[in-house]
Motif scaffolding. Structure first.
Motif, PDB file in Angstrom:
ATOM      1  N   ARG A 196       5.681   3.020   7.662  1.00 42.16           N
ATOM      2  CA  ARG A 196       4.311   2.840   8.158  1.00 42.16           C
ATOM      3  C   ARG A 196       3.365   2.423   7.033  1.00 42.16           C
ATOM      4  O   ARG A 196       2.253   2.913   6.911  1.00 42.16           O
ATOM      5  CB  ARG A 196       3.823   4.099   8.853  1.00 42.16           C
ATOM      6  CG  ARG A 196       4.692   4.468  10.042  1.00 42.16           C
ATOM      7  CD  ARG A 196       4.306   5.797  10.627  1.00 42.16           C
ATOM      8  NE  ARG A 196       2.908   5.821  11.001  1.00 42.16           N
ATOM      9  CZ  ARG A 196       2.440   6.018  12.210  1.00 42.16           C
ATOM     10  NH1 ARG A 196       3.267   6.237  13.180  1.00 42.16           N
ATOM     11  NH2 ARG A 196       1.146   6.029  12.447  1.00 42.16           N
ATOM     12  N   ASN A 197       3.857   1.494   6.193  1.00 39.94           N
ATOM     13  CA  ASN A 197       3.047   1.043   5.066  1.00 39.94           C
ATOM     14  C   ASN A 197       3.259  -0.449   4.789  1.00 39.94           C
ATOM     15  O   ASN A 197       3.478  -0.856   3.656  1.00 39.94           O
ATOM     16  CB  ASN A 197       3.381   1.864   3.810  1.00 39.94           C
ATOM     17  CG  ASN A 197       2.296   1.734   2.760  1.00 39.94           C
ATOM     18  OD1 ASN A 197       1.120   1.812   3.066  1.00 39.94           O
ATOM     19  ND2 ASN A 197       2.689   1.524   1.510  1.00 39.94           N
ATOM     20  N   TRP A 255       2.058  -4.114   4.136  1.00 36.26           N
ATOM     21  CA  TRP A 255       0.858  -4.753   3.619  1.00 36.26           C
ATOM     22  C   TRP A 255       0.644  -6.076   4.347  1.00 36.26           C
ATOM     23  O   TRP A 255       1.599  -6.827   4.596  1.00 36.26           O
ATOM     24  CB  TRP A 255       0.994  -5.025   2.130  1.00 36.26           C
ATOM     25  CG  TRP A 255       0.969  -3.801   1.265  1.00 36.26           C
ATOM     26  CD1 TRP A 255       0.747  -2.514   1.647  1.00 36.26           C
ATOM     27  CD2 TRP A 255       1.175  -3.766  -0.144  1.00 36.26           C
ATOM     28  NE1 TRP A 255       0.813  -1.685   0.557  1.00 36.26           N
ATOM     29  CE2 TRP A 255       1.068  -2.423  -0.549  1.00 36.26           C
ATOM     30  CE3 TRP A 255       1.444  -4.735  -1.090  1.00 36.26           C
ATOM     31  CZ2 TRP A 255       1.209  -2.032  -1.872  1.00 36.26           C
ATOM     32  CZ3 TRP A 255       1.596  -4.344  -2.404  1.00 36.26           C
ATOM     33  CH2 TRP A 255       1.466  -3.002  -2.794  1.00 36.26           C
ATOM     34  N   SER A 282       4.974  -2.024  -1.638  1.00 32.84           N
ATOM     35  CA  SER A 282       4.423  -1.175  -0.576  1.00 32.84           C
ATOM     36  C   SER A 282       5.357  -0.010  -0.279  1.00 32.84           C
ATOM     37  O   SER A 282       4.896   1.094   0.034  1.00 32.84           O
ATOM     38  CB  SER A 282       4.132  -1.995   0.684  1.00 32.84           C
ATOM     39  OG  SER A 282       5.315  -2.447   1.300  1.00 32.84           O
ATOM     40  N   GLN A 340       4.734   2.429  -3.021  1.00 31.50           N
ATOM     41  CA  GLN A 340       3.477   3.124  -2.766  1.00 31.50           C
ATOM     42  C   GLN A 340       3.665   4.233  -1.736  1.00 31.50           C
ATOM     43  O   GLN A 340       3.216   5.363  -1.936  1.00 31.50           O
ATOM     44  CB  GLN A 340       2.414   2.143  -2.279  1.00 31.50           C
ATOM     45  CG  GLN A 340       1.083   2.812  -1.980  1.00 31.50           C
ATOM     46  CD  GLN A 340       0.085   1.878  -1.337  1.00 31.50           C
ATOM     47  OE1 GLN A 340       0.459   1.028  -0.535  1.00 31.50           O
ATOM     48  NE2 GLN A 340      -1.162   2.017  -1.709  1.00 31.50           N
ATOM     49  N   ALA A 341       4.332   3.913  -0.657  1.00 33.31           N
ATOM     50  CA  ALA A 341       4.524   4.900   0.407  1.00 33.31           C
ATOM     51  C   ALA A 341       5.329   6.093  -0.072  1.00 33.31           C
ATOM     52  O   ALA A 341       4.979   7.246   0.207  1.00 33.31           O
ATOM     53  CB  ALA A 341       5.214   4.253   1.603  1.00 33.31           C
ATOM     54  N   GLU A 358       3.332   8.138  -2.891  1.00 29.98           N
ATOM     55  CA  GLU A 358       2.213   8.907  -2.345  1.00 29.98           C
ATOM     56  C   GLU A 358       2.713  10.093  -1.522  1.00 29.98           C
ATOM     57  O   GLU A 358       2.039  11.118  -1.439  1.00 29.98           O
ATOM     58  CB  GLU A 358       1.304   8.016  -1.512  1.00 29.98           C
ATOM     59  CG  GLU A 358       0.463   7.089  -2.359  1.00 29.98           C
ATOM     60  CD  GLU A 358      -0.443   6.189  -1.559  1.00 29.98           C
ATOM     61  OE1 GLU A 358      -0.452   6.267  -0.310  1.00 29.98           O
ATOM     62  OE2 GLU A 358      -1.159   5.401  -2.184  1.00 29.98           O
ATOM     63  N   LYS A 359       3.872   9.938  -0.939  1.00 30.24           N
ATOM     64  CA  LYS A 359       4.451  11.027  -0.162  1.00 30.24           C
ATOM     65  C   LYS A 359       4.755  12.233  -1.057  1.00 30.24           C
ATOM     66  O   LYS A 359       4.681  13.376  -0.623  1.00 30.24           O
ATOM     67  CB  LYS A 359       5.736  10.530   0.501  1.00 30.24           C
ATOM     68  CG  LYS A 359       6.281  11.417   1.561  1.00 30.24           C
ATOM     69  CD  LYS A 359       7.468  10.726   2.213  1.00 30.24           C
ATOM     70  CE  LYS A 359       7.876  11.425   3.470  1.00 30.24           C
ATOM     71  NZ  LYS A 359       8.975  10.748   4.153  1.00 30.24           N
TER      72      LYS A 359
END
Length: 102
Positions: free
Chosen positions: A46-47, A49, A85, A88-89, A92-93
């Motif tokens: 769900r990330n 771009w 991306s 990033q996902a 960040e998790k």
């Protein structure tokens, strides 16, 4: 601990993506398939771009015009963006655990 920004990670990935010389249709198809796979993985997290989708569209447009050098480069750029991306996902998790509650 070294901290990377999404921009620096994308730049590192793109550095390897721009090294193709005289790419053919098969090179483009392989690069495009890899980019689509990475983009699907980003979607599953769900990330996705929006820049990845537009870069994939540009790759297809170049290929439709017969410019496989630019098409391959764009497809590799899209793959790098999708991988950034994904990074990033996933980071960040986990990174929220490092925050200090005050």
């Amino acid at each position: 601990m070294r901290i990377f920004t999404i921009t620096s990670i994308a730049a590192l990935l793109l550095a390897g993506a721009t090294s193709a010389l005289a790419a053919g249709e098969d090179d483009y198809k392989a690069a495009y398939a890899a980019a689509e796979a990475a983009n699907k993985q980003a979607a599953s997290l769900r990330n996705q771009w929006t820049t990845t989708a537009s870069t994939l569209a540009a790759a297809k447009k170049f290929a439709d015009g017969g410019d496989f050098d630019k098409a391959t480069a764009s497809a590799k750029e899209a793959e790098a963006l999708a991988k950034a991306s994904i990074f990033q996902a996933t980071s960040e998790k986990e990174r929220w655990r490092d925050l200090e509650i005050r």
